[in-house]
Design a protein around this motif. Structure first.
Motif, PDB file in Angstrom:
ATOM      1  N   ARG A 117     -50.163  -6.521 -22.993  1.00  0.00           N
ATOM      2  CA  ARG A 117     -50.164  -6.582 -21.532  1.00  0.00           C
ATOM      3  C   ARG A 117     -48.794  -6.967 -20.994  1.00  0.00           C
ATOM      4  O   ARG A 117     -48.364  -6.476 -19.953  1.00  0.00           O
ATOM      5  CB  ARG A 117     -51.227  -7.562 -21.060  1.00  0.00           C
ATOM      6  CG  ARG A 117     -52.564  -6.965 -20.604  1.00  0.00           C
ATOM      7  CD  ARG A 117     -53.032  -5.761 -21.395  1.00  0.00           C
ATOM      8  NE  ARG A 117     -54.182  -5.112 -20.786  1.00  0.00           N
ATOM      9  CZ  ARG A 117     -55.455  -5.411 -21.065  1.00  0.00           C
ATOM     10  NH1 ARG A 117     -55.728  -6.347 -21.966  1.00  0.00           N
ATOM     11  NH2 ARG A 117     -56.444  -4.777 -20.452  1.00  0.00           N
ATOM     12  N   TRP A 118     -48.072  -7.862 -21.681  1.00  0.00           N
ATOM     13  CA  TRP A 118     -46.722  -8.209 -21.211  1.00  0.00           C
ATOM     14  C   TRP A 118     -45.808  -6.989 -21.275  1.00  0.00           C
ATOM     15  O   TRP A 118     -45.101  -6.663 -20.311  1.00  0.00           O
ATOM     16  CB  TRP A 118     -46.118  -9.342 -22.050  1.00  0.00           C
ATOM     17  CG  TRP A 118     -44.711  -9.619 -21.608  1.00  0.00           C
ATOM     18  CD1 TRP A 118     -44.298 -10.410 -20.569  1.00  0.00           C
ATOM     19  CD2 TRP A 118     -43.519  -9.016 -22.150  1.00  0.00           C
ATOM     20  NE1 TRP A 118     -42.932 -10.359 -20.436  1.00  0.00           N
ATOM     21  CE2 TRP A 118     -42.429  -9.499 -21.393  1.00  0.00           C
ATOM     22  CE3 TRP A 118     -43.273  -8.132 -23.195  1.00  0.00           C
ATOM     23  CZ2 TRP A 118     -41.108  -9.139 -21.649  1.00  0.00           C
ATOM     24  CZ3 TRP A 118     -41.956  -7.745 -23.451  1.00  0.00           C
ATOM     25  CH2 TRP A 118     -40.900  -8.246 -22.687  1.00  0.00           C
ATOM     26  N   ASP A 119     -45.819  -6.299 -22.428  1.00  0.00           N
ATOM     27  CA  ASP A 119     -44.874  -5.198 -22.592  1.00  0.00           C
ATOM     28  C   ASP A 119     -45.128  -4.062 -21.609  1.00  0.00           C
ATOM     29  O   ASP A 119     -44.178  -3.459 -21.102  1.00  0.00           O
ATOM     30  CB  ASP A 119     -44.928  -4.651 -24.021  1.00  0.00           C
ATOM     31  CG  ASP A 119     -43.789  -3.678 -24.279  1.00  0.00           C
ATOM     32  OD1 ASP A 119     -42.633  -4.145 -24.389  1.00  0.00           O
ATOM     33  OD2 ASP A 119     -44.038  -2.463 -24.340  1.00  0.00           O
ATOM     34  N   TRP A 120     -46.394  -3.801 -21.308  1.00  0.00           N
ATOM     35  CA  TRP A 120     -46.710  -2.690 -20.411  1.00  0.00           C
ATOM     36  C   TRP A 120     -46.724  -3.095 -18.945  1.00  0.00           C
ATOM     37  O   TRP A 120     -47.065  -2.279 -18.074  1.00  0.00           O
ATOM     38  CB  TRP A 120     -48.026  -2.033 -20.824  1.00  0.00           C
ATOM     39  CG  TRP A 120     -47.827  -1.194 -22.046  1.00  0.00           C
ATOM     40  CD1 TRP A 120     -47.779  -1.621 -23.349  1.00  0.00           C
ATOM     41  CD2 TRP A 120     -47.595   0.204 -22.085  1.00  0.00           C
ATOM     42  NE1 TRP A 120     -47.533  -0.575 -24.195  1.00  0.00           N
ATOM     43  CE2 TRP A 120     -47.418   0.569 -23.446  1.00  0.00           C
ATOM     44  CE3 TRP A 120     -47.516   1.191 -21.115  1.00  0.00           C
ATOM     45  CZ2 TRP A 120     -47.167   1.875 -23.838  1.00  0.00           C
ATOM     46  CZ3 TRP A 120     -47.279   2.507 -21.516  1.00  0.00           C
ATOM     47  CH2 TRP A 120     -47.108   2.832 -22.860  1.00  0.00           C
ATOM     48  N   THR A 121     -46.313  -4.334 -18.667  1.00  0.00           N
ATOM     49  CA  THR A 121     -46.125  -4.774 -17.287  1.00  0.00           C
ATOM     50  C   THR A 121     -44.670  -5.134 -17.036  1.00  0.00           C
ATOM     51  O   THR A 121     -44.056  -4.653 -16.089  1.00  0.00           O
ATOM     52  CB  THR A 121     -46.999  -6.002 -16.975  1.00  0.00           C
ATOM     53  OG1 THR A 121     -48.350  -5.738 -17.320  1.00  0.00           O
ATOM     54  CG2 THR A 121     -46.922  -6.351 -15.484  1.00  0.00           C
ATOM     55  N   PHE A 122     -44.113  -5.966 -17.903  1.00  0.00           N
ATOM     56  CA  PHE A 122     -42.772  -6.512 -17.685  1.00  0.00           C
ATOM     57  C   PHE A 122     -41.753  -6.039 -18.720  1.00  0.00           C
ATOM     58  O   PHE A 122     -40.564  -6.321 -18.582  1.00  0.00           O
ATOM     59  CB  PHE A 122     -42.833  -8.043 -17.716  1.00  0.00           C
ATOM     60  CG  PHE A 122     -43.821  -8.628 -16.755  1.00  0.00           C
ATOM     61  CD1 PHE A 122     -43.616  -8.581 -15.392  1.00  0.00           C
ATOM     62  CD2 PHE A 122     -44.992  -9.236 -17.226  1.00  0.00           C
ATOM     63  CE1 PHE A 122     -44.533  -9.123 -14.502  1.00  0.00           C
ATOM     64  CE2 PHE A 122     -45.909  -9.786 -16.353  1.00  0.00           C
ATOM     65  CZ  PHE A 122     -45.683  -9.726 -14.984  1.00  0.00           C
ATOM     66  N   GLY A 123     -42.201  -5.347 -19.757  1.00  0.00           N
ATOM     67  CA  GLY A 123     -41.311  -4.950 -20.838  1.00  0.00           C
ATOM     68  C   GLY A 123     -40.943  -3.480 -20.803  1.00  0.00           C
ATOM     69  O   GLY A 123     -40.801  -2.870 -19.743  1.00  0.00           O
ATOM     70  N   GLU A 124     -40.830  -2.880 -21.999  1.00  0.00           N
ATOM     71  CA  GLU A 124     -40.341  -1.507 -22.135  1.00  0.00           C
ATOM     72  C   GLU A 124     -41.456  -0.464 -22.197  1.00  0.00           C
ATOM     73  O   GLU A 124     -41.177   0.716 -22.410  1.00  0.00           O
ATOM     74  CB  GLU A 124     -39.477  -1.401 -23.402  1.00  0.00           C
ATOM     75  CG  GLU A 124     -38.244  -2.295 -23.364  1.00  0.00           C
ATOM     76  CD  GLU A 124     -37.421  -2.195 -24.640  1.00  0.00           C
ATOM     77  OE1 GLU A 124     -37.864  -1.487 -25.583  1.00  0.00           O
ATOM     78  OE2 GLU A 124     -36.349  -2.818 -24.698  1.00  0.00           O
ATOM     79  N   HIS A 125     -42.699  -0.881 -22.027  1.00  0.00           N
ATOM     80  CA  HIS A 125     -43.842   0.043 -22.085  1.00  0.00           C
ATOM     81  C   HIS A 125     -43.861   0.780 -23.421  1.00  0.00           C
ATOM     82  O   HIS A 125     -44.029   1.996 -23.490  1.00  0.00           O
ATOM     83  CB  HIS A 125     -43.800   1.043 -20.929  1.00  0.00           C
ATOM     84  CG  HIS A 125     -43.959   0.411 -19.584  1.00  0.00           C
ATOM     85  ND1 HIS A 125     -44.307   1.123 -18.468  1.00  0.00           N
ATOM     86  CD2 HIS A 125     -43.815  -0.873 -19.171  1.00  0.00           C
ATOM     87  CE1 HIS A 125     -44.369   0.316 -17.420  1.00  0.00           C
ATOM     88  NE2 HIS A 125     -44.076  -0.909 -17.834  1.00  0.00           N
ATOM     89  N   ARG A 126     -43.747  -0.005 -24.488  1.00  0.00           N
ATOM     90  CA  ARG A 126     -43.633   0.585 -25.824  1.00  0.00           C
ATOM     91  C   ARG A 126     -44.586  -0.052 -26.822  1.00  0.00           C
ATOM     92  O   ARG A 126     -45.184   0.632 -27.651  1.00  0.00           O
ATOM     93  CB  ARG A 126     -42.181   0.405 -26.304  1.00  0.00           C
ATOM     94  CG  ARG A 126     -41.884   0.894 -27.685  1.00  0.00           C
ATOM     95  CD  ARG A 126     -40.400   0.701 -28.025  1.00  0.00           C
ATOM     96  NE  ARG A 126     -39.980  -0.689 -27.876  1.00  0.00           N
ATOM     97  CZ  ARG A 126     -40.101  -1.606 -28.815  1.00  0.00           C
ATOM     98  NH1 ARG A 126     -40.645  -1.300 -29.994  1.00  0.00           N
ATOM     99  NH2 ARG A 126     -39.682  -2.844 -28.620  1.00  0.00           N
ATOM    100  N   LEU A 127     -44.761  -1.365 -26.780  1.00  0.00           N
ATOM    101  CA  LEU A 127     -45.535  -2.079 -27.797  1.00  0.00           C
ATOM    102  C   LEU A 127     -47.029  -1.998 -27.539  1.00  0.00           C
ATOM    103  O   LEU A 127     -47.489  -2.164 -26.406  1.00  0.00           O
ATOM    104  CB  LEU A 127     -45.106  -3.549 -27.846  1.00  0.00           C
ATOM    105  CG  LEU A 127     -43.669  -3.821 -28.269  1.00  0.00           C
ATOM    106  CD1 LEU A 127     -43.357  -5.299 -28.130  1.00  0.00           C
ATOM    107  CD2 LEU A 127     -43.426  -3.343 -29.699  1.00  0.00           C
ATOM    108  N   ARG A 128     -47.764  -1.761 -28.603  1.00  0.00           N
ATOM    109  CA  ARG A 128     -49.225  -1.788 -28.549  1.00  0.00           C
ATOM    110  C   ARG A 128     -49.721  -2.939 -29.408  1.00  0.00           C
ATOM    111  O   ARG A 128     -49.004  -3.450 -30.281  1.00  0.00           O
ATOM    112  CB  ARG A 128     -49.800  -0.469 -29.056  1.00  0.00           C
ATOM    113  CG  ARG A 128     -49.579   0.686 -28.087  1.00  0.00           C
ATOM    114  CD  ARG A 128     -50.304   0.461 -26.784  1.00  0.00           C
ATOM    115  NE  ARG A 128     -50.198   1.589 -25.866  1.00  0.00           N
ATOM    116  CZ  ARG A 128     -50.680   1.574 -24.616  1.00  0.00           C
ATOM    117  NH1 ARG A 128     -51.274   0.486 -24.169  1.00  0.00           N
ATOM    118  NH2 ARG A 128     -50.560   2.626 -23.847  1.00  0.00           N
TER     119      ARG A 128
END
Length: 205
Positions: free
Chosen positions: A107-118
């Protein structure tokens, strides 16, 4: 609002309760829930961490020792995963920590990060110290992101695109969902620590 150390948590910014906004209410619940859970996690011992309350409880195990058809984790340790999404299998503290970590990571990556990590990209930690530190890293990143939002951004639709539901919802709904995850699984962790300590009193002395 001023709180003394004898009443409530002195580390908590009680002034947030005086801010009349949705953002403050979301953040206040997140901050206090995490404060309570983090304090308990820092007291968990190595045996307690992977203790199974019943045989076969979902656990974090070395790769190759898993007892479930599915696992989560990219490294030497994996979290056992139930066969179905809602399989009511008992869980260990280690499993619950891994589950919270993968959720906040994604949730952090797809909100505040690079939209890459699952969540499937998580390198699961098998020892209590590294596992708690890993969870702290991602929850603290999420907290910082939520705290840095403008007041009206909690109503922004699609601020997070981690899932199709997130992409269609005002962001505040996702913050509430992650808060529920902390409260729900945090309560499980606290119950497991209470149970372990009550049944092992004196055994580890």
């Amino acid at each position: 609002m001023t709180e003394s150390p004898a009443h409530g948590a002195p580390e908590f910014d009680w002034s947030i309760l005086e801010r009349p906004s949705a953002h403050a209410m979301l953040l206040g619940q997140l901050e206090f829930s995490w404060l309570e859970l983090r304090a308990r996690l820092r007291t968990v011992g190595a045996e307690e961490f992977r203790w199974e309350p019943v045989p076969g409880a979902l656990n974090v195990v070395p790769r190759g020792a898993e007892r479930t058809p599915r696992t989560l984790g990219t490294g030497a340790w994996v979290a056992e995963w139930p066969g179905g999404a809602d399989a009511p299998t008992p869980r260990t503290i280690a499993w619950l920590v891994a589950h919270l970590t993968e959720g906040f990571l994604e949730r952090w990556d797809w909100t505040f990060g690079e939209h890459r990590l699952r969540r499937t990209d998580l390198d699961v930690a098998g020892e209590v110290g590294p596992a708690v530190a890993q969870l702290e890293r991602w929850v603290d990143a999420w907290r910082a992101g939520v705290a840095g939002l403008a007041e009206d951004e909690v109503l922004t639709v699609g601020l997070s695109t981690a899932t199709p539901v997130d992409a269609r919802a005002p962001f505040g709904h996702l913050v509430l969902h992650m808060n529920r995850e902390l409260v729900h699984h945090g309560a499980e962790i606290m119950a497991l620590t209470d149970l372990y300590r009550a049944t092992h009193a004196g055994a580890d002395a």
